[in-house]
Structures are given as C-alpha cells and as structure tokens.
Write a protein that holds these residues in place. Structure first.
Motif, PDB file in Angstrom:
ATOM      1  N   SER A  45      71.880 119.146  11.368  1.00  0.00           N
ATOM      2  CA  SER A  45      72.967 118.177  11.168  1.00  0.00           C
ATOM      3  C   SER A  45      72.516 117.219  10.074  1.00  0.00           C
ATOM      4  O   SER A  45      71.500 116.535  10.234  1.00  0.00           O
ATOM      5  CB  SER A  45      73.251 117.401  12.456  1.00  0.00           C
ATOM      6  OG  SER A  45      73.681 118.276  13.471  1.00  0.00           O
ATOM      7  N   ARG A  47      73.476 114.464   6.628  1.00  0.00           N
ATOM      8  CA  ARG A  47      74.426 113.574   5.974  1.00  0.00           C
ATOM      9  C   ARG A  47      74.381 113.867   4.483  1.00  0.00           C
ATOM     10  O   ARG A  47      73.449 113.475   3.786  1.00  0.00           O
ATOM     11  CB  ARG A  47      74.057 112.099   6.237  1.00  0.00           C
ATOM     12  CG  ARG A  47      75.089 111.103   5.698  1.00  0.00           C
ATOM     13  CD  ARG A  47      74.591 109.677   5.875  1.00  0.00           C
ATOM     14  NE  ARG A  47      75.612 108.678   5.646  1.00  0.00           N
ATOM     15  CZ  ARG A  47      76.030 108.265   4.459  1.00  0.00           C
ATOM     16  NH1 ARG A  47      75.507 108.789   3.376  1.00  0.00           N
ATOM     17  NH2 ARG A  47      76.969 107.347   4.361  1.00  0.00           N
ATOM     18  N   GLY A  48      75.382 114.587   4.027  1.00  0.00           N
ATOM     19  CA  GLY A  48      75.407 114.956   2.628  1.00  0.00           C
ATOM     20  C   GLY A  48      76.078 113.884   1.779  1.00  0.00           C
ATOM     21  O   GLY A  48      76.583 112.876   2.301  1.00  0.00           O
ATOM     22  N   ASN A  73      79.307 112.344   4.290  1.00  0.00           N
ATOM     23  CA  ASN A  73      79.710 113.742   4.264  1.00  0.00           C
ATOM     24  C   ASN A  73      78.884 114.471   5.318  1.00  0.00           C
ATOM     25  O   ASN A  73      77.871 115.100   5.012  1.00  0.00           O
ATOM     26  CB  ASN A  73      79.486 114.324   2.859  1.00  0.00           C
ATOM     27  CG  ASN A  73      79.975 115.760   2.759  1.00  0.00           C
ATOM     28  OD1 ASN A  73      80.743 116.227   3.593  1.00  0.00           O
ATOM     29  ND2 ASN A  73      79.504 116.468   1.743  1.00  0.00           N
ATOM     30  N   GLN A  75      77.625 117.090   7.909  1.00  0.00           N
ATOM     31  CA  GLN A  75      77.696 118.552   7.961  1.00  0.00           C
ATOM     32  C   GLN A  75      76.765 119.079   9.041  1.00  0.00           C
ATOM     33  O   GLN A  75      75.680 118.533   9.261  1.00  0.00           O
ATOM     34  CB  GLN A  75      77.277 119.161   6.616  1.00  0.00           C
ATOM     35  CG  GLN A  75      78.132 118.771   5.451  1.00  0.00           C
ATOM     36  CD  GLN A  75      77.614 119.353   4.149  1.00  0.00           C
ATOM     37  OE1 GLN A  75      76.722 120.197   4.148  1.00  0.00           O
ATOM     38  NE2 GLN A  75      78.161 118.895   3.050  1.00  0.00           N
ATOM     39  N   LYS A  76      77.213 120.142   9.665  1.00  0.00           N
ATOM     40  CA  LYS A  76      76.360 120.890  10.587  1.00  0.00           C
ATOM     41  C   LYS A  76      76.252 122.310  10.030  1.00  0.00           C
ATOM     42  O   LYS A  76      77.275 122.970   9.815  1.00  0.00           O
ATOM     43  CB  LYS A  76      76.964 120.902  11.989  1.00  0.00           C
ATOM     44  CG  LYS A  76      76.038 121.455  13.068  1.00  0.00           C
ATOM     45  CD  LYS A  76      76.742 121.531  14.412  1.00  0.00           C
ATOM     46  CE  LYS A  76      76.991 120.147  14.970  1.00  0.00           C
ATOM     47  NZ  LYS A  76      77.623 120.228  16.326  1.00  0.00           N
ATOM     48  N   VAL A  77      75.037 122.748   9.759  1.00  0.00           N
ATOM     49  CA  VAL A  77      74.858 124.053   9.102  1.00  0.00           C
ATOM     50  C   VAL A  77      73.768 124.850   9.810  1.00  0.00           C
ATOM     51  O   VAL A  77      72.890 124.287  10.474  1.00  0.00           O
ATOM     52  CB  VAL A  77      74.473 123.880   7.614  1.00  0.00           C
ATOM     53  CG1 VAL A  77      75.573 123.169   6.839  1.00  0.00           C
ATOM     54  CG2 VAL A  77      73.155 123.127   7.473  1.00  0.00           C
ATOM     55  N   LYS A 236      80.686 124.019  12.437  1.00  0.00           N
ATOM     56  CA  LYS A 236      79.666 124.171  11.403  1.00  0.00           C
ATOM     57  C   LYS A 236      80.306 124.621  10.088  1.00  0.00           C
ATOM     58  O   LYS A 236      81.240 125.428  10.083  1.00  0.00           O
ATOM     59  CB  LYS A 236      78.626 125.200  11.851  1.00  0.00           C
ATOM     60  CG  LYS A 236      77.591 124.638  12.798  1.00  0.00           C
ATOM     61  CD  LYS A 236      76.478 125.607  13.072  1.00  0.00           C
ATOM     62  CE  LYS A 236      76.884 126.667  14.038  1.00  0.00           C
ATOM     63  NZ  LYS A 236      75.730 127.471  14.509  1.00  0.00           N
ATOM     64  N   SER A 237      79.777 124.094   8.981  1.00  0.00           N
ATOM     65  CA  SER A 237      80.315 124.472   7.683  1.00  0.00           C
ATOM     66  C   SER A 237      79.619 125.727   7.143  1.00  0.00           C
ATOM     67  O   SER A 237      80.099 126.318   6.183  1.00  0.00           O
ATOM     68  CB  SER A 237      80.164 123.325   6.684  1.00  0.00           C
ATOM     69  OG  SER A 237      78.815 122.935   6.576  1.00  0.00           O
ATOM     70  N   LYS A 238      78.486 126.115   7.724  1.00  0.00           N
ATOM     71  CA  LYS A 238      77.827 127.362   7.325  1.00  0.00           C
ATOM     72  C   LYS A 238      77.306 128.048   8.582  1.00  0.00           C
ATOM     73  O   LYS A 238      76.535 127.455   9.346  1.00  0.00           O
ATOM     74  CB  LYS A 238      76.665 127.099   6.365  1.00  0.00           C
ATOM     75  CG  LYS A 238      75.973 128.394   5.913  1.00  0.00           C
ATOM     76  CD  LYS A 238      74.615 128.149   5.325  1.00  0.00           C
ATOM     77  CE  LYS A 238      74.695 127.690   3.905  1.00  0.00           C
ATOM     78  NZ  LYS A 238      73.345 127.593   3.285  1.00  0.00           N
TER      79      LYS A 238
END
Length: 338
Positions: A45, A47-48, A73, A75-77, A236-238
């Motif tokens: 997880s 913070r982009g 931004n 994100q969980k990847v 998740k984004s990926k």
C-alpha cells in the motif's frame, strides 16, 4: 474455374502447448542444486504522486496545480521480488510438442479436405519442419520468454530436458533475439527433436525448461499481470498472477515468446523491430500495428487459401509462415454467405 476454399468450419489445435511458468528464487552458485524457493506475491500500500497529464487550465494555474499535486494518490499493488539472500530468478515450465498439423480438428469443406492433407504432407516431406523447429529451439535457448526479467540480467542459463539422459545447457546471452543465425550442437539436438515431433516421427515431445537469470540480490521480478475488467473503487490497481501462492507467468505469454519467429513479413527491414509473433495479421499490439495486411496480400488467410488448394506460393518463406500459423492453431473458417 478456380477451386475455392469451401471450409466454413475449420479449426486447428495448437501443436506447441506450454504450461504456466513458475517463479522461484535461488542463488547463482547453487542453481545446480534443488535449493530453490517458490516466490510469493507481496501486497503493498503506497502513497503515490499525481503524475498523469493534467488539463491545460490546471497546468497553467500554479494554485490549482499545487492543490492537485497535494492530493494523495493512494494505491494498493501486488509486487514480487527475490528474497534478501537470493540473487537469481528461476523460471520453470514444460512444453509439449505435437504432430498432426496435416489433420484439422474440424473441417467441413469437401474441396479443402481433399487438397489440404496432400499439400501439408508434401511440405512435411520436403521441409521436415526444420526451419520452424530451429526458430522455436532458438527462442527456448535465448530465454525470450523471460520477457522483462531478461532485461538487465547479468547472466542467463537455460537448462532443457527432453527426456534424454543428458540435459542441454544454453548460455542465453550467446543467442540473439533479433535473428536465428546462431548454431551449436546442443541447439541442433533440440531442433531435431522438435522437428521430429512436429513431423509426426515422435508421438509427442515433452520438454522441461529451467531458465536461471542472475538479476541481483532482493531485486524485483515480474510475473504476469492479470487483466481485471471489473475493478471496483478501492481495489488493487495492479494484480499479479499466481498459482497456489506461487508467482507465475501465463502460458499464453510463454507461447507468444516461443512463436516470435516471423521475420518474413513485408516491412521486416524497415521496421527494425526484429521478429514478431506468428499471428494471422502480424499484429503487434504494443505498437498498434498489423504488419501483414490483406491489401498487401501478406496475411495468413490470403496465403492459406492459395496454399491449401495446391497453388504455389511466391517462396518457401510464405509456406513457413502459413505452417507456423497452423502450428499456433486457431479457428480459420470463413462465412458461407460470401
């Protein structure tokens, strides 16, 4: 009157059948032992930062731009990496090679059924699949199926077992990704085995491939990424591919690498992208381009309709391409309304 391809139902089963590839971590100096550990996915997880292209109104207003980039931004990847004490990725898969390309799995065309088997058997007798087999063997030896994992690897070794007593060993860096000119005794042995299986001299051939890539301690490695069409907000984004908690590569991705042997398409010299995967229209999706178009009469269907009914093609390379598409397999029937 010229005979037409009358098969409205026509299908060929694939003759190169790869398994999924499984990712393991090990050390280069211990790769000959069985000391490899399955690699698991890691969920992160993070913070982009906002880095996408913004609207001109935002770009040209410093206050709006500052407000935009301050937004988190989140994100969980999924990610995958070697362990802190590991420096080498091992990718393992099997490949089954089958014969019978002269027999469609489904065909309802009387003219086609009478003509095609004779044409295919003539090709097998004359060529023995030697050219195609050499190209498939080269792609096994050069580790093309490692994809992104191949980039930046200091050393790559490929161990191939075809069921004989002595496995074949290849230094993948010695085999080009841009041509199929390399040769050595081990490559010729593998070529002959694949050619015999495709020609039907062997009932089948099962190849076990272990590719070792020295990428550096704890370095990130790259399994296949899943295509998720119905992602909900907060997911998740990926999402990476795994099988029973072992990071893995799709069999389709390995198959695409193995059949990347087409150097016969019209713009090969001008495009300067090297071989492309065997596809009916020469599709290269990351370039958004079809390199074999019906307009140039270089696509599979134009060539196949002539070849299957006994018409001579311009050169042997066109025959190699047609047979390579049939080895790939697919549904090739045409509409009965035309």
């Amino acid at each position: 009157m010229a005979i037409k391809n009358d098969a409205t139902v026509l299908a060929f089963e694939k003759k190169l059948v790869p398994s999924d590839g499984y990712l393991y971590g090990t050390n280069w100096n211990e790769r000959s032992t069985s000391n490899s550990m399955p690699l698991k996915l890691i969920e992160k997880s993070v913070r982009g930062t906002i880095s996408n292209r913004l609207k001109p109104a935002v770009q040209n207003d410093p206050l709006k731009l500052n407000a935009e980039v301050e937004k988190p931004n989140l994100q969980k990847v999924d990610a995958c990496a070697l362990g802190e004490g590991q420096d080498t990725l091992r990718l393992s898969f099997t490949l089954k090679v089958l014969g019978g390309v002269d027999k469609p799995s489904a065909s309802n065309g009387p003219n086609f059924n009478e003509s095609y088997p004779k044409v295919a058997q003539a090709y097998i007798e004359q060529e023995g699949f030697n050219e195609l087999a050499k190209r498939y063997a080269s792609n096994i030896a050069n580790g093309r199926y490692l994809w992104r994992n191949r980039v930046g690897a200091e050393k790559i070794e490929v161990i191939v077992n075809t069921g004989d007593d002595t496995p074949l060993t290849f230094d993948a860096k010695q085999f080009s990704l841009r041509n199929f000119d390399s040769s050595n005794p081990e490559l010729q042995t593998l070529t002959n085995k694949i050619a015999d299986a495709l020609s039907g001299k062997l009932a089948y051939l099962l190849i076990t491939v272990d590719a070792y890539a020295l990428v550096g301690k704890a370095q990130e490695v790259y399994p296949s990424e899943e295509l998720v069409l119905d992602k909900g907000k907060g997911d998740k984004s990926k999402i990476l591919y795994h099988v029973n908690d072992v990071a893995a590569m799709h069999s389709q991705k390995i198959g695409n690498a193995l059949r990347t042997i087409d150097t016969w398409y019209p713009d090969f010299d001008e495009a300067e992208i090297g071989p492309i995967a065997i596809e009916p229209y020469g599709a290269v999706t990351n370039l958004g381009k079809a390199f074999r178009t019906p307009k140039e009469k270089a696509d599979f269907y134009t060539l196949f309709d002539r070849f299957a009914l006994g018409e001579k093609l311009a050169d042997k390379n066109q025959e190699h391409y047609v047979m390579a598409v049939l080895v790939r397999g697919g549904v090739f029937g045409q509409s009965g309304k035309d």
